[in-house]
Write a protein that holds these residues in place. Sequence first.
Motif, PDB file in Angstrom:
ATOM      1  N   PRO A 206      -2.672  -1.166  10.262  1.00  0.00           N
ATOM      2  CA  PRO A 206      -2.724  -0.264   9.102  1.00  0.00           C
ATOM      3  C   PRO A 206      -3.298  -0.932   7.861  1.00  0.00           C
ATOM      4  CG  PRO A 206      -0.489  -1.048   9.453  1.00  0.00           C
ATOM      5  CD  PRO A 206      -1.286  -1.523  10.631  1.00  0.00           C
ATOM      6  N   THR A 207      -3.712  -0.083   6.926  1.00  0.00           N
ATOM      7  CA  THR A 207      -4.143  -0.571   5.616  1.00  0.00           C
ATOM      8  C   THR A 207      -2.947  -1.184   4.886  1.00  0.00           C
ATOM      9  OG1 THR A 207      -3.663   1.504   4.476  1.00  0.00           O
ATOM     10  CG2 THR A 207      -5.839   1.296   5.514  1.00  0.00           C
ATOM     11  N   TRP A 208      -3.236  -1.859   3.776  1.00  0.00           N
ATOM     12  CA  TRP A 208      -2.159  -2.484   3.003  1.00  0.00           C
ATOM     13  C   TRP A 208      -1.157  -1.440   2.490  1.00  0.00           C
ATOM     14  CZ3 TRP A 208       1.026  -6.078   1.950  1.00  0.00           C
ATOM     15  CH2 TRP A 208       1.599  -6.259   0.680  1.00  0.00           C
ATOM     16  N   PRO A 209      -1.570  -0.351   1.846  1.00  0.00           N
ATOM     17  CA  PRO A 209      -0.563   0.636   1.412  1.00  0.00           C
ATOM     18  C   PRO A 209       0.221   1.225   2.586  1.00  0.00           C
ATOM     19  CG  PRO A 209      -2.632   0.997   0.256  1.00  0.00           C
ATOM     20  CD  PRO A 209      -2.915   0.011   1.351  1.00  0.00           C
ATOM     21  N   ILE A 214       5.215   1.839   5.761  1.00  0.00           N
ATOM     22  CA  ILE A 214       5.883   1.882   7.066  1.00  0.00           C
ATOM     23  C   ILE A 214       7.237   1.199   6.995  1.00  0.00           C
ATOM     24  CG2 ILE A 214       5.809   0.933   9.409  1.00  0.00           C
ATOM     25  CD1 ILE A 214       2.747   1.463   9.322  1.00  0.00           C
ATOM     26  N   PHE A 215       7.274  -0.006   6.432  1.00  0.00           N
ATOM     27  CA  PHE A 215       8.513  -0.777   6.422  1.00  0.00           C
ATOM     28  C   PHE A 215       9.433  -0.367   5.277  1.00  0.00           C
ATOM     29  CE2 PHE A 215       5.592  -3.375   8.893  1.00  0.00           C
ATOM     30  CZ  PHE A 215       6.373  -3.631  10.016  1.00  0.00           C
ATOM     31  N   ALA A 216       8.847   0.030   4.152  1.00  0.00           N
ATOM     32  CA  ALA A 216       9.690   0.443   3.030  1.00  0.00           C
ATOM     33  C   ALA A 216      10.460   1.718   3.365  1.00  0.00           C
ATOM     34  CB  ALA A 216       8.845   0.643   1.776  1.00  0.00           C
ATOM     35  N   THR A 217       9.790   2.683   3.999  1.00  0.00           N
ATOM     36  CA  THR A 217      10.488   3.913   4.347  1.00  0.00           C
ATOM     37  C   THR A 217      11.518   3.685   5.445  1.00  0.00           C
ATOM     38  OG1 THR A 217       8.665   4.487   5.851  1.00  0.00           O
ATOM     39  CG2 THR A 217       8.604   5.421   3.637  1.00  0.00           C
ATOM     40  N   ALA A 218      11.325   2.648   6.255  1.00  0.00           N
ATOM     41  CA  ALA A 218      12.316   2.304   7.282  1.00  0.00           C
ATOM     42  C   ALA A 218      13.445   1.450   6.726  1.00  0.00           C
ATOM     43  CB  ALA A 218      11.636   1.568   8.439  1.00  0.00           C
ATOM     44  N   ARG A 220      13.412  -1.772   5.850  1.00  0.00           N
ATOM     45  CA  ARG A 220      13.488  -3.129   6.390  1.00  0.00           C
ATOM     46  C   ARG A 220      12.219  -3.886   6.059  1.00  0.00           C
ATOM     47  NH1 ARG A 220      10.899  -3.471  11.543  1.00  0.00           N
ATOM     48  NH2 ARG A 220      10.055  -1.446  12.246  1.00  0.00           N
ATOM     49  N   LEU A 221      12.219  -5.171   6.389  1.00  0.00           N
ATOM     50  CA  LEU A 221      11.058  -6.015   6.148  1.00  0.00           C
ATOM     51  C   LEU A 221      10.183  -6.096   7.396  1.00  0.00           C
ATOM     52  CD1 LEU A 221      12.637  -9.042   4.241  1.00  0.00           C
ATOM     53  CD2 LEU A 221      10.995  -7.396   3.312  1.00  0.00           C
ATOM     54  N   PRO A 222       8.890  -6.354   7.224  1.00  0.00           N
ATOM     55  CA  PRO A 222       8.069  -6.677   8.393  1.00  0.00           C
ATOM     56  C   PRO A 222       8.638  -7.923   9.079  1.00  0.00           C
ATOM     57  CG  PRO A 222       6.704  -6.338   6.436  1.00  0.00           C
ATOM     58  CD  PRO A 222       8.114  -6.389   5.963  1.00  0.00           C
ATOM     59  N   PRO A 223       8.607  -8.006  10.396  1.00  0.00           N
ATOM     60  CA  PRO A 223       9.149  -9.192  11.071  1.00  0.00           C
ATOM     61  C   PRO A 223       8.581 -10.501  10.541  1.00  0.00           C
ATOM     62  CG  PRO A 223       8.663  -7.477  12.673  1.00  0.00           C
ATOM     63  CD  PRO A 223       8.140  -6.985  11.351  1.00  0.00           C
ATOM     64  N   ARG A 224       7.284 -10.513  10.196  1.00  0.00           N
ATOM     65  CA  ARG A 224       6.669 -11.751   9.696  1.00  0.00           C
ATOM     66  C   ARG A 224       7.112 -12.093   8.271  1.00  0.00           C
ATOM     67  NH1 ARG A 224       2.327  -9.474  12.751  1.00  0.00           N
ATOM     68  NH2 ARG A 224       1.320 -10.946  14.177  1.00  0.00           N
ATOM     69  N   PRO A 315       2.808   0.371  -6.282  1.00  0.00           N
ATOM     70  CA  PRO A 315       3.868   0.963  -7.104  1.00  0.00           C
ATOM     71  C   PRO A 315       4.660   1.981  -6.302  1.00  0.00           C
ATOM     72  CG  PRO A 315       1.715   1.845  -7.711  1.00  0.00           C
ATOM     73  CD  PRO A 315       1.457   0.708  -6.777  1.00  0.00           C
ATOM     74  N   GLY A 316       5.916   2.136  -6.705  1.00  0.00           N
ATOM     75  CA  GLY A 316       6.789   3.078  -6.031  1.00  0.00           C
ATOM     76  C   GLY A 316       7.750   2.424  -5.060  1.00  0.00           C
ATOM     77  N   TRP A 317       7.524   1.146  -4.773  1.00  0.00           N
ATOM     78  CA  TRP A 317       8.393   0.464  -3.813  1.00  0.00           C
ATOM     79  C   TRP A 317       9.210  -0.649  -4.477  1.00  0.00           C
ATOM     80  CZ3 TRP A 317       8.589   3.731  -0.235  1.00  0.00           C
ATOM     81  CH2 TRP A 317       7.456   4.398   0.234  1.00  0.00           C
TER      82      TRP A 317
END
Length: 383
Positions: A206-209, A214-218, A220-224, A315-317
């Motif tokens: 995916p793109t950066w936004p 993806i992770f903010a709405t879930a 949690r953090l990306p595994p990396r 912004p927004g996160w």
Amino acid sequence: MSGQRRAWGWAAALRSGSTTPWQDWLNTADPGEADPFSSYLPGAQQLGLLRRANLAAEATGRKLPRATADRILAAGVTGRGRGDLPVAGDGEPQRFGPRPVDPDTLPEHEFLRVAAGLIADDIAAIEEAPPQRRGLVDRVRDARRPQEQPFVIVGVPWRARAMSAALAAQGLRPGGRGATAYLLADDLGTVVADAWTARAFDQGGPTWPEFVEIFATAGRLPPRADLPRMANAAVQRYGAAQVRVVLDPSALAAELGVASVPEPPRLGANAVDLVRRVGQPLGGMVPSEARPRLLRAALVGRLDGRGGPALTVPPGWETWLATQAERTHHEIAAAGYPVLGDLDRMLPGPLAADPVEPVAAEVLALALGLLLDPVRPPVKEAS
């Protein structure tokens, strides 16, 4: 006058270095005509990209080689979306398929779909030189002089891999029995950006936004970017007493007995996005395990220090980032790992008023540079 012959005339002019836009070509009193020089008229994306490549070459006082022009005109279109788009006004009736377009009004991402495939072709054609074996004298000397303090660098692969390689080049080879694991950390916004950079090389995606969303709405953090998870993995492998968290590179240098530890290559937001785009078609050309290695070998040196400022979280996160940073801080502190530096550095400040994310026009400018000066086979360092 045939619209088809006008279109072929424009294509022939572009092939010879012209920078004339399509509408200007049509509106001249006597627009040039030409016979077809291939089995089909190139698409709007290819023609528009070639005009931009000619402009980029002209800006540097050069002329695009004919072979490069022909590669662009014959290239396919990668990624999601429509294939080759017909040129509006070429005189060819279009009963079916996509609507004809003016090549000069297409968004940059359409040209990037062509450019990324061409750059991927160049990278896939690189034949990696076999590693040069170190001399017997060097190997015996290293065997007789064991490293005083065995260590490994862990954390976000993008940073950890680069630092490990740079330290090895200074004679400090990671590994060894009883190694201390140094977990590289930073403010969490930077760690998340490094996680996307690592993914751009390893998987694309995916793109950066989109990645952040993806992770903010879930929640949690990306595994990396999950530092507590990475610290736990290091404990399982090296032992609880052997894990250190690094927030101050100078303190790490002091522990390792060197003047300084190198920072990873600095790829700006646009450079990382170009890697992500090129990795997509490259993934269909080479084995999956070869893709990140070839991307690093071919592109890191060319893009280091380029691509604009570093990424910032969109912004927004703010709430998500602050919550995850506080959780990370708490879990690392509660585990009792020795910390080199100030643990509070993990906590990000307010998000930038002007967020940094990839800009397609700037990504395209980098891609054009790689078409003008294609990547070359890397020189394999001795190991």
